[in-house]
Write a protein that holds these residues in place. Structure first.
Motif, mmCIF file in Angstrom:
data_model
loop_
_atom_site.group_PDB
_atom_site.id
_atom_site.type_symbol
_atom_site.label_atom_id
_atom_site.label_comp_id
_atom_site.label_asym_id
_atom_site.label_seq_id
_atom_site.Cartn_x
_atom_site.Cartn_y
_atom_site.Cartn_z
ATOM 1 N N ILE A 134 43.208 41.883 29.633
ATOM 2 C CA ILE A 134 43.701 40.513 29.827
ATOM 3 C C ILE A 134 43.327 39.991 31.211
ATOM 4 O O ILE A 134 42.770 38.897 31.354
ATOM 5 C CB ILE A 134 45.229 40.459 29.615
ATOM 6 N N TRP A 135 43.657 40.784 32.268
ATOM 7 C CA TRP A 135 43.403 40.253 33.611
ATOM 8 C C TRP A 135 41.964 40.449 34.091
ATOM 9 O O TRP A 135 41.622 40.100 35.210
ATOM 10 C CB TRP A 135 44.404 40.786 34.622
ATOM 11 N N SER A 136 41.122 41.012 33.264
ATOM 12 C CA SER A 136 39.687 41.090 33.589
ATOM 13 C C SER A 136 38.870 40.063 32.815
ATOM 14 O O SER A 136 38.009 39.385 33.378
ATOM 15 C CB SER A 136 39.147 42.497 33.291
ATOM 16 N N ILE A 137 39.159 39.920 31.522
ATOM 17 C CA ILE A 137 38.357 39.034 30.666
ATOM 18 C C ILE A 137 38.650 37.573 30.960
ATOM 19 O O ILE A 137 37.729 36.757 31.120
ATOM 20 C CB ILE A 137 38.611 39.355 29.184
ATOM 21 N N ILE A 138 39.942 37.206 31.056
ATOM 22 C CA ILE A 138 40.281 35.787 31.251
ATOM 23 C C ILE A 138 39.695 35.233 32.547
ATOM 24 O O ILE A 138 39.015 34.193 32.535
ATOM 25 C CB ILE A 138 41.816 35.593 31.201
ATOM 26 N N PRO A 139 39.896 35.873 33.724
ATOM 27 C CA PRO A 139 39.265 35.348 34.944
ATOM 28 C C PRO A 139 37.740 35.317 34.859
ATOM 29 O O PRO A 139 37.111 34.385 35.366
ATOM 30 C CB PRO A 139 39.729 36.316 36.039
ATOM 31 N N SER A 140 37.142 36.315 34.212
ATOM 32 C CA SER A 140 35.677 36.349 34.101
ATOM 33 C C SER A 140 35.164 35.161 33.306
ATOM 34 O O SER A 140 34.172 34.527 33.689
ATOM 35 C CB SER A 140 35.230 37.656 33.437
ATOM 36 N N VAL A 141 35.838 34.846 32.194
ATOM 37 C CA VAL A 141 35.408 33.713 31.362
ATOM 38 C C VAL A 141 35.570 32.400 32.120
ATOM 39 O O VAL A 141 34.677 31.540 32.128
ATOM 40 C CB VAL A 141 36.218 33.684 30.045
ATOM 41 N N VAL A 142 36.727 32.229 32.781
ATOM 42 C CA VAL A 142 36.981 30.992 33.527
ATOM 43 C C VAL A 142 35.956 30.815 34.648
ATOM 44 O O VAL A 142 35.381 29.729 34.827
ATOM 45 C CB VAL A 142 38.413 30.983 34.091
ATOM 46 N N LEU A 143 35.710 31.876 35.412
ATOM 47 C CA LEU A 143 34.741 31.799 36.507
ATOM 48 C C LEU A 143 33.330 31.543 35.985
ATOM 49 O O LEU A 143 32.559 30.791 36.593
ATOM 50 C CB LEU A 143 34.771 33.088 37.327
ATOM 51 N N ALA A 144 32.982 32.159 34.857
ATOM 52 C CA ALA A 144 31.653 31.931 34.277
ATOM 53 C C ALA A 144 31.474 30.465 33.902
ATOM 54 O O ALA A 144 30.413 29.872 34.149
ATOM 55 C CB ALA A 144 31.459 32.825 33.058
ATOM 56 N N ILE A 145 32.514 29.865 33.314
ATOM 57 C CA ILE A 145 32.433 28.442 32.940
ATOM 58 C C ILE A 145 32.278 27.569 34.182
ATOM 59 O O ILE A 145 31.452 26.644 34.219
ATOM 60 C CB ILE A 145 33.684 28.029 32.130
ATOM 61 N N LEU A 146 33.076 27.871 35.214
ATOM 62 C CA LEU A 146 32.982 27.090 36.455
ATOM 63 C C LEU A 146 31.600 27.217 37.094
ATOM 64 O O LEU A 146 31.017 26.225 37.547
ATOM 65 C CB LEU A 146 34.042 27.554 37.443
ATOM 66 N N ILE A 147 31.079 28.435 37.123
ATOM 67 C CA ILE A 147 29.767 28.656 37.747
ATOM 68 C C ILE A 147 28.666 27.952 36.970
ATOM 69 O O ILE A 147 27.781 27.313 37.556
ATOM 70 C CB ILE A 147 29.486 30.166 37.856
#
Length: 396
Positions: A134-147
């Motif tokens: 949960i705390w690895s996938i969600i931040p990774s997806v959000v950051l990928a979208i922002l980047i």
């Protein structure tokens, strides 16, 4: 000096409080006390409520900051890509604020709910794959979208088609001023090198380059509304940063290399001054300046001039002692006014020729009276010096 005194007073106050606590401990000699250094249930309860108090402080101060200083943020962008930059920034702020509210709330709520208690035993487990996911996938997806969104915005802003009709301008940074060079009729900037700096050629433009013959050097930047302006940037000495806050544009100026940025202005200076928020802002600033002027006049000083809005080019790097002086006025004109303004400027080649002609005396011209007088005075001074030296030798 006042700040130093305040710091000294605060230090002495801290020392005094520390000594008072030692005195208090000495007065408790013989009284029953718990020296186990282990927190009691009462200590844990106090710490839990302090956690909640600090959480309230964070939220209250955040809301206060938004209300108190929220109006100081830049308002309407004055370039086409500015809306894209503002959207990216607003999305980032919303995500950060949402995550901050959730994580801080959970952090302090857990600190209170699961505070130490002698009747409770902590649950220990080595790992949880579910929580890790949960705390690895969600931040990774959000950051990928922002980047990805940021890269999309960056590519759209930085892309300049070779065949696109743009205005070519060079921004030259040096401690502590800006200078602009326009490409002239051919819309091609001449070559330049700092080793060629001499006299009024302060940008080191290579005057043997045919493309440099129509270049125009100015200290006030004018750009046309509705047309893409392609800036090429150089620095003479240290790292500077060309920052156009209202156009949402910024690029470092690096010694030894050329950087670039392009944007399309959407409001002339006159149009931006008439926007409702800007009229209100200028009125507020002038109200504060009038109050300050009244104080200055009462003390025998000079009143402040009224404030008028202008676009500015600033340096966003701390480049030296007079960094605060490094700014240039930017004027966005209508296309017609821009062409008229540019047509009235002389080229650098003309300026260099005029300077050379002013320094070279006319052929066959008689020396002026001032020149003759200066020569006579110089000769007389030399003779007097020699006579004085001879007289000293004779005396010896």
């Amino acid at each position: 000096m006042t700040s130093l005194l305040v710091i000294i007073v605060l230090v002495l106050l801290a020392v005094a409080l520390w000594q008072l606590t030692k005195i208090f401990d000495l007065t408790q000699v013989g009284a029953s006390s718990d020296d186990s250094q282990v927190a009691s249930d009462n200590d844990n309860n106090v710490q839990g409520y302090i956690m909640f108090g600090f959480l309230a402080f964070i939220y209250i101060f955040t809301i206060y900051g938004l209300v108190k200083w929220g109006n100081l943020a830049l308002h309407t962008p004055a370039s086409e890509h500015g809306l894209l930059v503002d959207n990216l920034m607003n999305i980032t702020w919303v995500l950060i604020f949402t995550v901050q509210v959730i994580t801080q709330g959970l952090l302090y709520w857990f600190s209170f709910k699961y505070k130490g208690n002698k009747d409770k035993k902590a649950l220990f487990f080595a790992d949880s794959n579910k929580l890790e996911a949960i705390w690895s996938i969600i931040p990774s997806v959000v950051l990928a979208i922002l980047i990805l969104y940021g890269l999309y915005a960056w590519n759209n802003i930085m892309f300049v088609d070779k065949d696109e009709d743009v205005v070519e301008i060079e921004l030259y940074a040096q401690q502590f001023k800006w200078t602009a060079r326009y490409a002239g009729q051919d819309n091609v900037l001449g070559k330049a090198n700092v080793r060629l700096i001499e006299g009024i050629n302060t940008l080191g433009v290579d005057m043997s380059d045919p493309n440099a013959q129509d270049d125009i050097v100015v200290t006030e930047l004018h750009i046309p509304k509705g047309k893409k302006v392609h800036f090429k940037m150089r620095s003479q000495d240290v790292l500077h940063s060309a920052y156009f806050p209202h156009f949402r544009a910024q690029m470092n100026c690096v010694p030894g290399m050329v950087t670039e940025f392009a944007f399309i202005p959407t409001y002339t200076t006159a149009e931006y001054r008439e926007l409702p928020f800007m009229i209100e802002k200028v009125a507020h600033i002038n109200k504060l300046r009038n109050e300050k002027s009244a104080e200055l006049i009462a003390k025998g000083g000079t009143a402040l001039d009224p404030y008028t809005f202008d676009y500015l080019l600033l340096c966003n790097k701390i480049c030296g002692a007079s960094h605060y002086n490094m700014q240039m006025k930017v004027v966005v004109d209508s296309p017609e006014d821009y062409k008229k303004w540019l047509s009235e400027k002389t080229t650098l080649a003309q300026d260099i020729k005029a300077a050379a002609a002013a320094e070279k005396p006319a052929e066959g011209a008689e020396p002026t009276t001032d020149t003759t007088t200066k020569v006579k005075d110089t000769v007389k001074a030399v003779i007097d010096t020699v006579k004085a030296a001879v007289a000293k030798v004779a005396v010896k």
